[in-house]
Motif scaffolding. Structure first.
Motif: not given
Length: 308
Positions: A124-147
């Protein structure tokens, strides 16, 4: 973040066209956009993901592709989501900032997966850091554990995610764990998040569980049949929806048995659309001529689906 139309329905996980020399081929993106909209009825795209060989591309190539999709998709596509995940946090942040600057409709991030000892707080900390660079647009988590091999359940991640990442809008759920997916739907009982399913051959099952839509590679060339599935489901005709699902499953079962991956997806898309997708980037190898010959006949059967 400005209010935005909810992302739903089909989202094509786009392929990255390449020349025979292995360079990205931006010249066909405009044709690709028109094909998706006019031939497949698909108006949302997910760029630079797994199907798009995102992890095999340089940062500069990913930016160029994002720019081209946004430019060519303007006034034609409903939403353009750019995958900006990377192993490197600075690279992922840079890609997120770039996506916001070119006015993409959203960003998505896969779990960084080289170090497998990742827990919820670290992710979550990693995702938060990335999302903070684009505060004006929606953020989606890409969940693909097989890969990725990162098997933190999405249900667990949803707890407190919106509070930590205000732009968090939903999940691309590319896993067959319908138990986890169903619990996510239950937790999302107010409908505040978008839950998009990413295993194309199980689309109907996910819709019954409560999916808002789907992201997948087959919607590049089976979008029309999959849209008919969505329509039948929306009309309450589950028997017809099941027939469409069985039709796509039959084709996918065949190609999976032949060995199906990014290279084969590029070959199928070239066959169906007539747009040259080129080879995959090494270490992946091109689909064999035998695969292409076997698939060609099967595609006709799906294309001429008797339920249309």
């Amino acid at each position: 973040m400005a209010p935005q139309k909810k992302l739903q329905g089909l989202v094509a996980a786009t392929i990255t066209p390449m020349t025979q020399n292995g360079e990205i081929n931006l010249s066909v993106i405009g044709q690709y956009v028109d094909y998706l909209v006019n031939e497949q009825g698909v108006k949302n795209v997910f760029v630079n993901g797994t199907t798009g060989e995102g992890p095999s591309l340089s940062v500069q190539e990913r930016k160029q592709l994002a720019e081209e999709w946004v430019a060519k998709g303007k006034d034609k596509l409903d939403q353009i989501i750019i995958h900006v995940g990377a192993l490197s946090l600075p690279e992922s942040k840079g890609l997120a900032k770039h996506a916001a600057e070119i006015r993409a409709d959203g960003i998505a991030v896969i779990a960084p997966s080289f170090f497998k000892q990742v827990n919820k707080d670290g992710l979550v900390a990693f995702l938060r850091e990335v999302a903070s660079e684009a505060p004006g647009i929606p953020f989606y988590y890409y969940h693909i554990p097989p890969l990725t091999g990162i098997k933190i359940s999405v249900e667990e991640l949803l707890d407190g995610m919106k509070e930590q990442i205000p732009t968090f809008q939903g999940v691309k759920f590319s896993d067959k764990d319908l138990l986890d997916f169903g619990r996510c739907v239950k937790k999302n009982n107010q409908g505040q998040l978008v839950l998009l399913y990413g295993v194309d051959e199980q689309l109907l099952s996910a819709l019954i569980m409560g999916a808002d839509g789907a992201v997948g590679s087959t919607y590049n060339y089976l979008g029309r049949a999959s849209n008919l599935l969505l329509e039948a489901f929306s009309n309450g005709d589950n028997v017809l929806a099941q027939k469409y699902q069985f039709s796509t499953q039959e084709f996918l079962s065949f190609v999976i048995a032949q060995g199906f991956g990014v290279a084969q997806t590029k070959a199928v898309m070239t066959l169906v659309s007539g747009i040259p997708m080129g080879p995959p980037r090494l270490p992946l190898l091109s689909a064999s001529e035998e695969f292409i010959a076997r698939v060609k006949a099967r595609l006709e059967g799906v294309k001429n689906c008797p339920y249309s």
